[in-house]
Design an enzyme around this catalytic site. Structure first.
Site, PDB file in Angstrom:
ATOM      1  N   TYR A  56      80.440 108.523  47.468  1.00 23.75           N
ATOM      2  CA  TYR A  56      81.840 108.710  47.093  1.00 23.75           C
ATOM      3  C   TYR A  56      82.782 107.831  47.913  1.00 23.75           C
ATOM      4  O   TYR A  56      83.930 107.612  47.516  1.00 23.75           O
ATOM      5  CB  TYR A  56      82.252 110.176  47.266  1.00 23.75           C
ATOM      6  CG  TYR A  56      81.435 111.160  46.474  1.00 23.75           C
ATOM      7  CD1 TYR A  56      80.683 110.771  45.369  1.00 23.75           C
ATOM      8  CD2 TYR A  56      81.402 112.507  46.835  1.00 23.75           C
ATOM      9  CE1 TYR A  56      79.917 111.680  44.661  1.00 23.75           C
ATOM     10  CE2 TYR A  56      80.653 113.419  46.123  1.00 23.75           C
ATOM     11  CZ  TYR A  56      79.913 113.005  45.039  1.00 23.75           C
ATOM     12  OH  TYR A  56      79.162 113.913  44.338  1.00 23.75           O
ATOM     13  N   HIS A 114      70.603 112.909  46.922  1.00 21.80           N
ATOM     14  CA  HIS A 114      71.601 112.873  45.862  1.00 21.80           C
ATOM     15  C   HIS A 114      70.985 112.888  44.462  1.00 21.80           C
ATOM     16  O   HIS A 114      71.511 113.506  43.541  1.00 21.80           O
ATOM     17  CB  HIS A 114      72.477 111.632  46.033  1.00 21.80           C
ATOM     18  CG  HIS A 114      73.824 111.754  45.405  1.00 21.80           C
ATOM     19  ND1 HIS A 114      74.957 111.218  45.966  1.00 21.80           N
ATOM     20  CD2 HIS A 114      74.241 112.356  44.262  1.00 21.80           C
ATOM     21  CE1 HIS A 114      76.004 111.492  45.208  1.00 21.80           C
ATOM     22  NE2 HIS A 114      75.594 112.163  44.162  1.00 21.80           N
TER      23      HIS A 114
END
Length: 317
Positions: A56, A114
């Protein structure tokens, strides 16, 4: 200690007895990042669970926001994720250290893989890469560098080989979860193996806020669509991670599971003014408001005088 850790309704207990606040603040590169929103969430709305990822690109910003909020680091459950490009033993450990540095901390509360897929260019057998990556997380857990380890976006076919190879079962699996994406089979799979299921995008990125079914329930309960959706997740005992950069939405979301707004609204000047005018407490004013709307109200307290005070609302005018 923050209320989310002392109130059993506001956290879930991972199988290693780590407390995970059931309402978290999701962060992402999508829609930008708001420093003020994160500080507001921590200072004014009672959030103590922040979820992010190296991918991010906002870990450094979150460190600044935590510092600006004044909330002690030990009160905040910090979770971040390892991107597949960093999978593989030493690379994973290096990525972990990088996330800690950017987040301004020497430990993490949760570290996750992730995605279940290994990049096509990775050296060696893909299962071996995942095995080495997970082993790196297990070592970090043994060293006390992280309090819990988990995965994100893993389905049953991804979890099966990991569980065959691991020494430590993942504490958590974070996947998309809302009324229109409810993977019951995967949830049961995780439950049977003591893996806590956690839901991101509980508002489906806003796509379902105008669904007729959601609007109808919101109108009946005199709540907002986002509060209805968050309540749906929490009633399934699934930790939820709504995202927003707007202060009013962050406050709105924080009240999705408590008629007293996590205690924050009790200090609102208008509420205190009404309470003083009628000789009532702010809590009694809020509970009475819920009852007048025909909404079933379930205030929570571990203090006897508060329970008695709240009960005195029933039968009053």
């Amino acid at each position: 200690m923050a209320d989310v850790y002392t109130n059993s309704d506001k956290h879930v207990l991972l199988y290693n007895n780590v407390k995970l606040p059931i309402l978290g603040l999701g962060t992402s590169h999508d829609g930008g990042y708001s420093h003020d929103a994160v500080v507001f969430a921590l200072q004014q709305c009672g959030y103590r669970h922040i979820d992010t990822a190296k991918r991010y690109g906002c870990e450094t910003y979150i460190a600044d926001a935590v510092k600006a909020s004044g909330v002690p680091r030990e009160d905040i459950f910090l979770a971040t994720k390892c991107w597949p490009a960093d999978y593989g033993g030493a690379k994973t450990r290096e990525a972990f250290n990088g996330s800690c540095q950017r987040l301004g901390t020497d430990y993490l509360d949760m570290y996750m893989l992730h995605w279940p897929e290994v990049p096509s260019g990775a050296a060696g057998d893909k299962r071996q890469v995942l095995r080495d990556t997970w082993r790196a997380l297990e070592v970090l857990l043994d060293e006390g560098r992280v309090r819990a380890i988990g995965v994100s976006n893993f389905l049953e076919r991804h979890l099966d080989p990991l569980l065959e190879d691991c020494c430590v079962t993942p504490h958590l699996n974070q996947c998309e979860f809302h009324p229109f994406n409810n993977p019951k089979q995967l949830r049961n799979y995780c439950k049977d193996r003591s893996i806590q299921f956690e839901g991101y995008s509980p508002l489906a990125k806003g796509r379902i806020l105008r669904q007729p079914q959601v609007l109808e329930v919101a109108q009946q309960l005199n709540k907002t669509p986002s509060q209805v959706l968050l309540r749906w997740s929490l009633q399934h005992n699934i930790p939820a991670l709504p995202k927003s950069t707007k202060l009013n939405h962050i406050m709105e979301n924080s009240k999705g599971y408590c008629p007293l707004g996590n205690g924050q609204i009790l200090r609102e000047p208008r509420i205190r003014e009404i309470a003083e005018t009628h000789g009532k407490s702010p809590a009694q004013v809020l509970i009475r408001w819920n009852l007048q709307q025909g909404v079933v109200c379930i205030p929570k307290s571990t203090k006897e005088h508060r329970v008695k005070e709240n009960a005195q609302v029933v039968g009053t005018n």
